[in-house]
Write a protein that holds these residues in place. Structure first.
Motif, PDB file in Angstrom:
ATOM      1  N   PRO A   2      28.607  40.672  11.385  1.00  0.00           N
ATOM      2  CA  PRO A   2      27.639  40.883  12.465  1.00  0.00           C
ATOM      3  C   PRO A   2      26.466  39.914  12.449  1.00  0.00           C
ATOM      4  O   PRO A   2      25.775  39.777  13.462  1.00  0.00           O
ATOM      5  N   THR A   3      26.228  39.247  11.333  1.00  0.00           N
ATOM      6  CA  THR A   3      25.100  38.320  11.259  1.00  0.00           C
ATOM      7  C   THR A   3      25.293  37.128  12.181  1.00  0.00           C
ATOM      8  O   THR A   3      24.335  36.644  12.799  1.00  0.00           O
ATOM      9  N   TRP A   4      26.532  36.669  12.306  1.00  0.00           N
ATOM     10  CA  TRP A   4      26.782  35.418  13.018  1.00  0.00           C
ATOM     11  C   TRP A   4      27.535  35.576  14.328  1.00  0.00           C
ATOM     12  O   TRP A   4      27.594  34.632  15.129  1.00  0.00           O
ATOM     13  N   PHE A   5      28.131  36.715  14.568  1.00  0.00           N
ATOM     14  CA  PHE A   5      28.956  36.853  15.762  1.00  0.00           C
ATOM     15  C   PHE A   5      28.533  38.076  16.578  1.00  0.00           C
ATOM     16  O   PHE A   5      28.561  39.201  16.080  1.00  0.00           O
ATOM     17  N   VAL A   6      28.138  37.820  17.806  1.00  0.00           N
ATOM     18  CA  VAL A   6      27.719  38.875  18.723  1.00  0.00           C
ATOM     19  C   VAL A   6      28.962  39.458  19.397  1.00  0.00           C
ATOM     20  O   VAL A   6      29.807  38.715  19.895  1.00  0.00           O
ATOM     21  N   PRO A   7      29.110  40.789  19.422  1.00  0.00           N
ATOM     22  CA  PRO A   7      30.273  41.376  20.091  1.00  0.00           C
ATOM     23  C   PRO A   7      30.221  41.109  21.597  1.00  0.00           C
ATOM     24  O   PRO A   7      29.267  41.499  22.272  1.00  0.00           O
ATOM     25  N   THR A   8      31.233  40.446  22.093  1.00  0.00           N
ATOM     26  CA  THR A   8      31.223  39.922  23.463  1.00  0.00           C
ATOM     27  C   THR A   8      32.565  40.158  24.131  1.00  0.00           C
ATOM     28  O   THR A   8      33.614  40.059  23.473  1.00  0.00           O
ATOM     29  N   ARG A   9      32.534  40.443  25.405  1.00  0.00           N
ATOM     30  CA  ARG A   9      33.754  40.499  26.205  1.00  0.00           C
ATOM     31  C   ARG A   9      33.790  39.275  27.131  1.00  0.00           C
ATOM     32  O   ARG A   9      32.763  38.882  27.687  1.00  0.00           O
ATOM     33  N   VAL A  10      34.959  38.705  27.286  1.00  0.00           N
ATOM     34  CA  VAL A  10      35.153  37.538  28.151  1.00  0.00           C
ATOM     35  C   VAL A  10      36.265  37.853  29.146  1.00  0.00           C
ATOM     36  O   VAL A  10      37.348  38.296  28.749  1.00  0.00           O
ATOM     37  N   TRP A  11      35.978  37.627  30.417  1.00  0.00           N
ATOM     38  CA  TRP A  11      36.994  37.730  31.467  1.00  0.00           C
ATOM     39  C   TRP A  11      37.350  36.315  31.923  1.00  0.00           C
ATOM     40  O   TRP A  11      36.451  35.495  32.169  1.00  0.00           O
ATOM     41  N   GLN A  12      38.620  36.032  32.054  1.00  0.00           N
ATOM     42  CA  GLN A  12      39.077  34.751  32.589  1.00  0.00           C
ATOM     43  C   GLN A  12      40.113  35.073  33.675  1.00  0.00           C
ATOM     44  O   GLN A  12      41.266  35.355  33.377  1.00  0.00           O
ATOM     45  N   TYR A  13      39.631  35.027  34.920  1.00  0.00           N
ATOM     46  CA  TYR A  13      40.419  35.533  36.046  1.00  0.00           C
ATOM     47  C   TYR A  13      40.899  34.371  36.912  1.00  0.00           C
ATOM     48  O   TYR A  13      40.080  33.613  37.447  1.00  0.00           O
ATOM     49  N   PRO A  14      42.210  34.211  37.098  1.00  0.00           N
ATOM     50  CA  PRO A  14      42.725  33.104  37.906  1.00  0.00           C
ATOM     51  C   PRO A  14      42.504  33.351  39.403  1.00  0.00           C
ATOM     52  O   PRO A  14      42.830  34.422  39.919  1.00  0.00           O
ATOM     53  N   LEU A  15      41.928  32.362  40.081  1.00  0.00           N
ATOM     54  CA  LEU A  15      41.718  32.466  41.516  1.00  0.00           C
ATOM     55  C   LEU A  15      43.031  32.246  42.257  1.00  0.00           C
ATOM     56  O   LEU A  15      43.870  31.442  41.850  1.00  0.00           O
ATOM     57  N   SER A  16      43.188  32.940  43.363  1.00  0.00           N
ATOM     58  CA  SER A  16      44.394  32.742  44.176  1.00  0.00           C
ATOM     59  C   SER A  16      44.317  31.455  44.990  1.00  0.00           C
ATOM     60  O   SER A  16      45.344  30.868  45.324  1.00  0.00           O
ATOM     61  N   GLN A  17      43.084  30.999  45.301  1.00  0.00           N
ATOM     62  CA  GLN A  17      42.919  29.802  46.104  1.00  0.00           C
ATOM     63  C   GLN A  17      42.603  28.595  45.214  1.00  0.00           C
ATOM     64  O   GLN A  17      41.889  28.718  44.232  1.00  0.00           O
ATOM     65  N   PRO A  18      43.150  27.408  45.548  1.00  0.00           N
ATOM     66  CA  PRO A  18      42.792  26.203  44.790  1.00  0.00           C
ATOM     67  C   PRO A  18      41.372  25.772  45.121  1.00  0.00           C
ATOM     68  O   PRO A  18      40.851  26.044  46.204  1.00  0.00           O
ATOM     69  N   ILE A  19      40.750  25.095  44.187  1.00  0.00           N
ATOM     70  CA  ILE A  19      39.430  24.507  44.387  1.00  0.00           C
ATOM     71  C   ILE A  19      39.584  22.994  44.242  1.00  0.00           C
ATOM     72  O   ILE A  19      39.973  22.501  43.175  1.00  0.00           O
ATOM     73  N   ASP A  20      39.332  22.281  45.320  1.00  0.00           N
ATOM     74  CA  ASP A  20      39.517  20.827  45.351  1.00  0.00           C
ATOM     75  C   ASP A  20      40.910  20.419  44.886  1.00  0.00           C
ATOM     76  O   ASP A  20      41.090  19.422  44.166  1.00  0.00           O
ATOM     77  N   GLY A  21      41.911  21.202  45.285  1.00  0.00           N
ATOM     78  CA  GLY A  21      43.284  20.866  44.967  1.00  0.00           C
ATOM     79  C   GLY A  21      43.732  21.237  43.566  1.00  0.00           C
ATOM     80  O   GLY A  21      44.849  20.902  43.166  1.00  0.00           O
ATOM     81  N   HIS A  22      42.887  21.928  42.821  1.00  0.00           N
ATOM     82  CA  HIS A  22      43.226  22.326  41.453  1.00  0.00           C
ATOM     83  C   HIS A  22      43.261  23.848  41.342  1.00  0.00           C
ATOM     84  O   HIS A  22      42.537  24.561  42.042  1.00  0.00           O
ATOM     85  N   TYR A  23      44.058  24.326  40.429  1.00  0.00           N
ATOM     86  CA  TYR A  23      44.076  25.749  40.134  1.00  0.00           C
ATOM     87  C   TYR A  23      42.885  26.077  39.242  1.00  0.00           C
ATOM     88  O   TYR A  23      42.510  25.292  38.373  1.00  0.00           O
ATOM     89  N   ALA A  24      42.289  27.222  39.495  1.00  0.00           N
ATOM     90  CA  ALA A  24      40.985  27.520  38.915  1.00  0.00           C
ATOM     91  C   ALA A  24      40.954  28.905  38.293  1.00  0.00           C
ATOM     92  O   ALA A  24      41.624  29.838  38.753  1.00  0.00           O
TER      93      ALA A  24
END
Length: 201
Positions: free
Chosen positions: A28-50
């Motif tokens: 616990p001294t060095w690492f904060v308990p964290t949640r991360v969401w990484q959600y794929p967009l259905s629409q491309p952004i500038d021709g790339h998947y995001a």
């Protein structure tokens, strides 16, 4: 393996809900308990998947922060690439990871380019390894000051090892993030890739 297959595997590994609860309990001294969401967009952004990224303290999920966008590509004859962009108005999109319908209207003009905030990705036997190109410096302005982030990650189908850390752009001293090794985010819920991702570049 074809570029399409490699990019799809990378995207599948990155997409999901992660947290480092076990690591934070163990150290616990060095690492904060964290949640991360990484959600794929259905629409491309500038021709790339995001992929939309957001995180929050595990004990205060109602306080999300660090909203950003990850663009995935595989240029001919080059490694897989990840490019990050910032939101022009992050406060307007805060909390969208848990309300993904809000992401459907995002367009290119909603983002700010971040020169130097990019990674080259190689595929190893059991993981993808992402590091910045030589001499790349990921800097941005925040609250009137120049901020710098050293980016990098490894990802497997089950775990994201984030090496992101903020540093002082003048001294190079680490300020936050992975100061004592990578954050180990275990995937608890995968997000399927949208049906629109049928023809990955």
């Amino acid at each position: 393996m074809s570029s399409t297959s490699s990019l799809k595997l990378l995207a599948q590994a990155l997409a999901g809900v992660f947290d480092n609860q076990q690591q934070a309990q163990d150290n616990p001294t060095w690492f904060v308990p964290t949640r991360v969401w990484q959600y794929p967009l259905s629409q491309p952004i500038d021709g790339h998947y995001a992929i939309f990224i957001e995180q929050a303290p595990l004990l205060k999920l109602e306080q999300p922060y660090r909203q950003r966008l990850m663009l995935l590509s595989h240029p001919d004859g080059m490694p897989l690439q990840v490019v990050y962009r910032a939101f022009r108005h992050p406060e307007a999109i805060a909390g969208a990871a848990r309300e993904p319908q809000r992401l459907q209207s995002l367009q290119s003009q909603d983002f700010i380019e971040l020169p130097g905030c990019c990674l080259q990705v190689i595929q190893a036997s059991d993981r993808f390894i992402a590091n910045p190109p030589q001499e790349a410096r990921c800097c941005f302005d925040y609250q009137g000051k120049t901020r710098q982030v050293e980016l990098g990650f490894d990802v497997t189908p089950d775990c994201l090892y984030s090496r992101d850390r903020g540093i002082d752009p003048d001294s190079g001293k680490g300020l936050w993030g992975a100061l004592m090794g990578a954050y180990e985010y275990r995937k608890h819920h995968p997000f399927p890739l949208p049906e629109t991702w049928t023809d990955l570049p």
